[in-house]
Design a protein around this motif. Structure first.
Motif, PDB file in Angstrom:
ATOM      1  N   TYR A 101       0.718  -1.047  -0.010  1.00 35.79           N
ATOM      2  CA  TYR A 101       0.232  -0.050   0.080  1.00 35.79           C
ATOM      3  C   TYR A 101       0.827   1.193   0.029  1.00 35.79           C
ATOM      4  N   PHE A 102       2.067   1.331   0.850  1.00 34.18           N
ATOM      5  CA  PHE A 102       2.557   2.345   1.067  1.00 34.18           C
ATOM      6  C   PHE A 102       3.557   2.825  -0.118  1.00 34.18           C
ATOM      7  N   ALA A 103       4.318   1.584  -0.884  1.00 32.21           N
ATOM      8  CA  ALA A 103       5.062   1.849  -1.994  1.00 32.21           C
ATOM      9  C   ALA A 103       4.475   1.937  -3.155  1.00 32.21           C
ATOM     10  N   GLY A 104       2.918   1.529  -3.309  1.00 30.93           N
ATOM     11  CA  GLY A 104       2.313   1.428  -4.451  1.00 30.93           C
ATOM     12  C   GLY A 104       1.356   2.497  -4.853  1.00 30.93           C
ATOM     13  N   GLN A 105       0.967   3.142  -3.892  1.00 34.02           N
ATOM     14  CA  GLN A 105      -0.212   3.936  -4.034  1.00 34.02           C
ATOM     15  C   GLN A 105       0.382   5.323  -4.402  1.00 34.02           C
ATOM     16  N   GLU A 106       0.804   6.293  -3.666  1.00 30.21           N
ATOM     17  CA  GLU A 106       0.974   7.713  -4.001  1.00 30.21           C
ATOM     18  C   GLU A 106       2.043   7.676  -5.071  1.00 30.21           C
ATOM     19  N   THR A 107       3.032   6.772  -5.180  1.00 33.79           N
ATOM     20  CA  THR A 107       4.175   6.619  -6.319  1.00 33.79           C
ATOM     21  C   THR A 107       3.402   6.642  -7.832  1.00 33.79           C
ATOM     22  N   THR A 108       2.432   5.777  -7.919  1.00 35.04           N
ATOM     23  CA  THR A 108       1.759   5.568  -9.184  1.00 35.04           C
ATOM     24  C   THR A 108       0.957   6.865  -9.392  1.00 35.04           C
ATOM     25  N   SER A 109       0.088   7.323  -8.417  1.00 30.58           N
ATOM     26  CA  SER A 109      -0.684   8.568  -8.819  1.00 30.58           C
ATOM     27  C   SER A 109       0.232   9.774  -9.044  1.00 30.58           C
ATOM     28  N   THR A 110       1.520   9.910  -8.631  1.00 30.52           N
ATOM     29  CA  THR A 110       2.351  10.944  -8.694  1.00 30.52           C
ATOM     30  C   THR A 110       2.620  10.827 -10.169  1.00 30.52           C
ATOM     31  N   LEU A 111       2.836   9.729 -10.773  1.00 28.59           N
ATOM     32  CA  LEU A 111       3.276   9.469 -12.141  1.00 28.59           C
ATOM     33  C   LEU A 111       2.228  10.082 -13.038  1.00 28.59           C
ATOM     34  N   LEU A 112       1.256   9.777 -12.750  1.00 39.02           N
ATOM     35  CA  LEU A 112      -0.180   9.767 -13.556  1.00 39.02           C
ATOM     36  C   LEU A 112      -0.683  11.307 -13.417  1.00 39.02           C
ATOM     37  N   VAL A 113      -0.401  12.009 -12.294  1.00 33.80           N
ATOM     38  CA  VAL A 113      -0.839  13.365 -12.271  1.00 33.80           C
ATOM     39  C   VAL A 113       0.123  14.224 -13.152  1.00 33.80           C
ATOM     40  N   TRP A 114       1.418  14.020 -12.979  1.00 36.56           N
ATOM     41  CA  TRP A 114       2.024  14.805 -13.739  1.00 36.56           C
ATOM     42  C   TRP A 114       2.234  14.536 -15.249  1.00 36.56           C
ATOM     43  N   ALA A 115       1.838  13.354 -15.757  1.00 36.31           N
ATOM     44  CA  ALA A 115       1.746  12.829 -17.130  1.00 36.31           C
ATOM     45  C   ALA A 115       0.598  13.795 -17.545  1.00 36.31           C
ATOM     46  N   ILE A 116      -0.664  13.956 -16.802  1.00 36.33           N
ATOM     47  CA  ILE A 116      -1.661  14.654 -17.146  1.00 36.33           C
ATOM     48  C   ILE A 116      -1.304  16.142 -17.225  1.00 36.33           C
ATOM     49  N   VAL A 117      -0.654  16.777 -16.143  1.00 37.57           N
ATOM     50  CA  VAL A 117      -0.138  18.008 -16.398  1.00 37.57           C
ATOM     51  C   VAL A 117       0.740  18.445 -17.554  1.00 37.57           C
ATOM     52  N   LEU A 118       1.765  17.596 -17.861  1.00 35.11           N
ATOM     53  CA  LEU A 118       2.778  17.751 -18.975  1.00 35.11           C
ATOM     54  C   LEU A 118       1.994  17.465 -20.396  1.00 35.11           C
ATOM     55  N   LEU A 119       0.716  16.510 -20.312  1.00 33.63           N
ATOM     56  CA  LEU A 119       0.041  16.210 -21.624  1.00 33.63           C
ATOM     57  C   LEU A 119      -0.656  17.481 -21.775  1.00 33.63           C
ATOM     58  N   SER A 120      -1.223  18.014 -20.857  1.00 36.87           N
ATOM     59  CA  SER A 120      -2.136  19.337 -20.932  1.00 36.87           C
ATOM     60  C   SER A 120      -1.239  20.451 -21.706  1.00 36.87           C
ATOM     61  N   GLN A 121      -0.147  20.609 -21.139  1.00 37.20           N
ATOM     62  CA  GLN A 121       0.742  21.529 -21.579  1.00 37.20           C
ATOM     63  C   GLN A 121       1.300  21.334 -22.993  1.00 37.20           C
ATOM     64  N   ASN A 122       1.498  20.147 -23.211  1.00 37.07           N
ATOM     65  CA  ASN A 122       2.160  19.655 -24.559  1.00 37.07           C
ATOM     66  C   ASN A 122       0.850  19.136 -25.418  1.00 37.07           C
ATOM     67  N   GLN A 123       0.230  19.743 -26.040  1.00 35.31           N
ATOM     68  CA  GLN A 123      -1.188  19.154 -26.669  1.00 35.31           C
ATOM     69  C   GLN A 123      -0.693  18.465 -27.847  1.00 35.31           C
ATOM     70  N   ASN A 124       0.310  18.703 -28.521  1.00 34.88           N
ATOM     71  CA  ASN A 124       0.904  17.706 -29.425  1.00 34.88           C
ATOM     72  C   ASN A 124       1.028  16.593 -29.214  1.00 34.88           C
ATOM     73  N   TRP A 125       1.828  16.247 -28.075  1.00 37.18           N
ATOM     74  CA  TRP A 125       2.055  15.036 -27.565  1.00 37.18           C
ATOM     75  C   TRP A 125       0.656  14.404 -26.862  1.00 37.18           C
ATOM     76  N   GLN A 126      -0.128  14.983 -26.559  1.00 33.64           N
ATOM     77  CA  GLN A 126      -1.502  14.432 -25.981  1.00 33.64           C
ATOM     78  C   GLN A 126      -2.232  13.945 -27.193  1.00 33.64           C
ATOM     79  N   ALA A 127      -2.285  14.795 -28.431  1.00 35.97           N
ATOM     80  CA  ALA A 127      -2.817  14.283 -29.679  1.00 35.97           C
ATOM     81  C   ALA A 127      -2.162  12.724 -30.233  1.00 35.97           C
ATOM     82  N   ARG A 128      -0.732  12.779 -30.134  1.00 30.75           N
ATOM     83  CA  ARG A 128       0.031  11.792 -30.661  1.00 30.75           C
ATOM     84  C   ARG A 128      -0.396  10.457 -29.805  1.00 30.75           C
TER      85      ARG A 128
END
Ligand code: HEM
Length: 515
Positions: free
Chosen positions: A323-350
């Motif tokens: 629980y400790f090792a697997g929860q926040e780590t993976t959600s962190t990866l996802l949250v920054w992926a959403i932020v960066l793909l929002s900022q880089n719409q070309n990569w979001q489209a690809r």
């Protein structure tokens, strides 16, 4: 009588002198000796300041930089905000430098060759126990060493094999689709909505790990994880105040009750499962089932000797660690992926184009997820720029030769994931920019065969859950891309900060639109 008093006085004075000597040694003599030693070796840093070292400056600087968000631009140079003091130290003194954590010098390690050596010499070098109170919260694989670690790792490994993860995909899918359905409900009225996705992602990955760990006992598992979440908050509050664990305060009593409740629930699930396995019933393909089966196999192969296999207590700790090792780590990866793909719409489209080509509007399959190239490149680049764990603390258990340096036993070193991932000498002048194309031919080409990318650690103690995390992240991101387009909300404030790991300090406010 008089002679007894004299003897007692001598004993008392000796004890006081011995303690005074230990304190003096701890706050002054040892730090100064280590400082001389490090400087002779060629390391540089601030001179030692009594008791506090660099701690006061470091906390003040951190409070200051984290009092406001940073500008979101094409440069993701986040180290000055996330770890301002170490960043400044490295800029001032160079790569071979140290900082003072109270009376303990911590050597910065950023050279690829030294990093490789440290990961491989894991018997000599163990994880630093930052605060012993954490042991009360969770132990398990991450905090064991030597034979016990090797035994546990061998027993747990099969639970994370790819074919086992394949069997867990439907459970991952269930949790991810619940989040997607909820988001669809939110956007259905207007066609779009503003949402802080950070708590949603945290909730989703807690759900994934509960289902993956406990399968059919999911409801009890979810309850355990909720209690662990509550306990984490209690411990965080405890370490921020003057906390004496054995006093019968209301807070301590509540913590003890929660611990007991967690153990009773876990023990219940484990006993039920062990019985079912002994009766030849299927283990549901969840982490707990696979772990118990692997444990029973180990005991069968080596007889019921002492120290064979894991005890129920050990299994309890490992489940908590998932629980400790697997929860926040993976959600962190996802949250920054959403932020960066929002900022880089070309990569979001690809990335979306790739997902739609691979699955259309169908649920993703394991094989198709494994073949996603653009999504994988995006996730690797997110892990490079925003690694969930920014540094790995280590303590030398023995005197260790590190390249040209010889370091004494007991010294702390810090393996700087974030600084290495942003190092321009290793990654080029565009190191701070989001350029997933650098991973188009895999990790070794991107790093030019240097040891420069280690978001999951490395060596024998590399993250056991890395395939689990990547599968979950690929699935969740694919489903999000399949169903929505997303953009940063005007209220989004870019503020990466090290809380327990590298998180968005003010959440991640996104405008989500139905595709
Ligand atoms: C993006 C997600 C993740 C990241 C970035 C990550 C990162 C890491 C890192 C850097 C280490 C090594 C720590 C060190 O050497 O001091 C580690 C160890 C570990 N991770 Fe992960 N992790 C992730 C997801 C997971 C998941 C999903 C699980 C389990 C379900 C997990 C379980 C573990 C365990 C048990 C260890 C200790 C391994 C050992 O000492 O043998 N991690 N992780």
């Amino acid at each position: 009588m008089a002679s007894w008093v004299a003897v007692l006085s001598v004993v008392w004075v000796s004890i006081v002198i011995a303690w005074a000597w230990r304190v003096l040694n701890w706050v002054w003599l040892r730090p100064k000796k280590l400082e001389r030693y490090l400087r002779e070796q060629g390391f540089t840093g601030n001179s030692y300041r009594l008791l506090f070292g660099d701690t006061k400056d470091s906390s003040m600087m951190l409070r200051q930089v984290q009092s406001k968000p940073m500008k979101l631009s094409t440069s993701h140079d986040i180290a000055p905000r996330v770890m301002p003091f170490v960043h400044q130290t490295v800029n001032t003194y160079g790569m071979n430098s140290f900082v003072w954590v109270g009376p303990i010098p911590k050597v910065n390690i950023m050279n690829p060759e030294d990093l490789k050596e440290i990961f491989n010499k894991h018997e000599n070098i163990q994880r630093t126990v930052a605060n012993p109170i954490i042991d009360l919260l969770v132990q398990g694989l991450g905090s064991t060493v030597d034979e016990k670690w090797a035994k546990h790792r061998k027993i747990i490994n099969p639970a994370f094999h790819l074919e086992k993860l394949k069997g867990m995909l439907p459970t991952f899918y269930q949790s991810c689709s619940e989040m997607i359905n909820e988001w669809e409900r939110l956007v259905s009225k207007e066609g779009s909505c503003e949402l802080d996705v950070w708590p949603c992602l945290l909730n989703m990955s807690a759900d994934v790990i509960s289902r993956a760990a406990f399968g059919s006992s999911y409801q009890e598992g979810r309850k355990i994880f909720q209690l662990l979440q509550q306990q984490t908050k209690n411990y965080a509050a405890a370490i921020q105040s003057v906390h004496i664990p054995f006093l019968p305060t209301k807070h301590n009593k509540r913590m003890k009750e929660i611990n007991k409740e967690i153990r009773v629930l876990l023990r219940g699930i484990i006993n039920k499962r062990e019985e079912a396995i002994k009766m030849g019933e299927a283990s549901n393909h969840d982490l707990l089932g696979i772990l118990l089966e692997s444990n029973l196999k180990e005991i069968r192969e080596h007889g019921n000797k002492r120290n064979t296999g894991m005890s129920v207590e050990d299994v309890i700790e490992e489940c908590k660690l998932f629980y400790f090792a697997g929860q926040e780590t993976t959600s962190t990866l996802l949250v920054w992926a959403i932020v960066l793909l929002s900022q880089n719409q070309n990569w979001q489209a690809r990335a979306r184009e790739e997902v739609l080509q691979a699955f259309g509007s169908n649920p993703p399959t394991f094989d198709a997820l494994s073949q996603l190239k653009v999504v994988t490149m995006v996730l690797l680049e997110v892990l490079r720029l925003y690694p969930p764990g920014i540094e790995l603390p280590r303590t030398l258990r023995r005197k260790t030769q590190l390249g040209k340096f010889s370091l004494p036993a007991g010294i702390d070193v810090s393996l700087h994931i974030l600084l290495v991932h942003h190092n321009k000498e290793l990654w080029g002048e565009d190191a701070d920019e989001f350029k997933p194309e650098r991973f188009s031919e895999g990790v070794s080409k991107a790093t030019r065969n240097q040891f420069a990318f280690f978001p999951f650690g490395a060596g024998p103690r590399i993250c056991i859950g890395q395939n689990f995390a990547m599968l979950e992240a690929k699935l969740a991101l694919s489903l999000i891309l399949q169903h929505f387009t997303f953009d940063l909300s005007p209220s989004y404030a870019h503020a990466p900060a090290l809380l327990t790991i590298l998180q968005p300090q003010y959440g991640a406010h996104i405008i989500l639109s139905k595709r």
